[in-house]
Enzyme design. Structure first.
Site, short mmCIF file in Angstrom:
data_model
loop_
_atom_site.label_atom_id
_atom_site.label_comp_id
_atom_site.label_asym_id
_atom_site.label_seq_id
_atom_site.Cartn_x
_atom_site.Cartn_y
_atom_site.Cartn_z
CG HIS A 59 -1.86 -1.15 1.25
ND1 HIS A 59 -2.08 -1.93 2.36
CD2 HIS A 59 -2.65 -1.68 0.27
CE1 HIS A 59 -2.96 -2.87 2.08
NE2 HIS A 59 -3.32 -2.74 0.82
CD GLU A 62 -0.38 0.25 4.54
OE1 GLU A 62 0.43 -0.70 4.62
OE2 GLU A 62 -1.61 0.10 4.51
CG HIS A 151 0.96 -3.98 5.30
ND1 HIS A 151 0.25 -3.57 4.19
CD2 HIS A 151 1.51 -5.17 4.98
CE1 HIS A 151 0.37 -4.49 3.23
NE2 HIS A 151 1.13 -5.46 3.69
CD GLU A 215 -1.61 -3.97 9.18
OE1 GLU A 215 -1.29 -2.75 9.22
OE2 GLU A 215 -2.13 -4.51 8.19
#
Length: 335
Positions: A59, A62, A151, A215
């Site tokens: 993404h 990010e 991420h 994450e």
């Protein structure tokens, strides 16, 4: 510093390097493979048999993980970090990175494990290329394969740094790898229980790697990540790269484990979440609460004790996952 140490700079500029292979003073070979793709290979006498894939920017907005990989690459190019592992660095979606956007047309992290074959466009082609690069990298026999796909999240989280551990029938989740994550600053792990279409699921299910989606905080623009503490993760990655990693504590103290209770699938444009727009990941859900509603009187009612929500996103395309209901899990059954 070797020019290939500026992989991020080259990628954001959309340029190829003049020299595609360079050697450090220590004899470490750095080889540009494709846009946003750099292989690092130690001298044969120093190679410890580990193949480490580090990906970020699947993404494009990010940025904290992208900046972390940039720092590691530059450290290797300067000769400060001396690898004993083979490494493949991947910046996943360069076009979205240049725009500062999550994606251009399609979410690349929904296009793996064959899903790109059912789609078209540049991002489907990029997912195919990422699979090819990973498969080639992990093709050498008798080596330890590890993949971290890094991420940051769209929204805030009550547990800031957590991991998703893919699933494959007949394969146990590794206690050692969970202990390694805990030592890297990860506070919680979601143990998946079905196949998936994200990048880490592809390398775990198809290529036999130990693989995780990490994450690491909230998504912010380049240069605005000073509040994201990646120091424990960076230290552990440096230790894995250099082969100097201390044995992690496999008691897993302080690591919260969760399992998937069910996924909330958006069926139509009528879908609504009965949650605040700014609800955080890992927010607790009361039993009996009507979590979401959709066409034809479809309702998602919370049935589980101790349930929490992660990745709530009512804006996904119809047919895709709009959120995951999770529940606490224990360490029984770990390998």
């Amino acid at each position: 510093m070797l020019a290939l140490g500026k992989l991020l700079e080259l990628t954001l500029a959309g340029r190829e390097p003049a020299e595609k292979t360079q050697l450090t003073v220590e004899g470490v070979r750095m080889r540009w493979l494709a846009e946003g793709a750099l292989e690092v290979r130690p001298p044969q006498a120093r190679d410890n048999g580990t193949d480490l894939l580090l990906s970020a920017g699947i993404h494009g907005n990010e940025t904290a993980p992208i900046e972390l990989l940039d720092e590691l690459i530059r450290s290797i190019a300067r000769g400060d970090l001396k690898p004993r592992a083979r490494i493949l660095f991947l910046f996943g979606n360069p076009a979205a990175m240049r725009l500062g956007a999550r994606y251009v047309e399609q979410d690349v992290n929904r296009l793996f494990n064959g899903r790109h074959e059912q789609s078209g466009g540049a991002e489907a082609l990029r997912a195919c290329e990422l699979e090819r690069l990973a498969a080639s990298f992990f093709s050498l026999p008798d080596r330890y394969r590890l993949h971290y796909d890094l991420h940051t999240a769209i929204r805030g989280s009550k547990i800031e740094q957590f991991a998703l551990y893919p699933w494959k029938e007949g394969r146990q989740h590794s206690r050692f790898e969970l202990a390694r994550l805990r030592a890297a600053g990860i506070s919680a792990v979601l143990l998946q229980n079905k196949p998936s279409i994200v990048f880490s699921a592809y390398t775990y299910e198809q290529l036999g790697a130990e693989a995780f989606t990490l994450e690491l905080g909230k998504a912010r623009p380049f240069g605005q990540n000073r509040h994201v503490n990646l120091a424990p993760l960076r230290l552990r990655l440096e230790q894995i790269i250099e082969g100097s990693e201390p044995q992690p504590d496999e008691r897993l103290e302080g690591l919260q484990l969760f399992s998937v209770a069910r996924e909330v699938i958006k069926r139509s444009d009528a879908f609504t979440f009965n949650l605040a727009d700014d609800v955080e990941n890992f927010s607790e859900l009361e039993k009996g609460y009507v979590l979401a509603e959709d066409v034809s009187d479809s309702r998602w009612v919370v049935k589980e004790e101790g349930a929490r929500i992660i990745f709530p996103n009512p804006k996904v395309k119809n047919g895709l996952r709009a959120g995951i209901v999770i529940v606490p899990a224990d360490a029984d059954g770990l390998g």
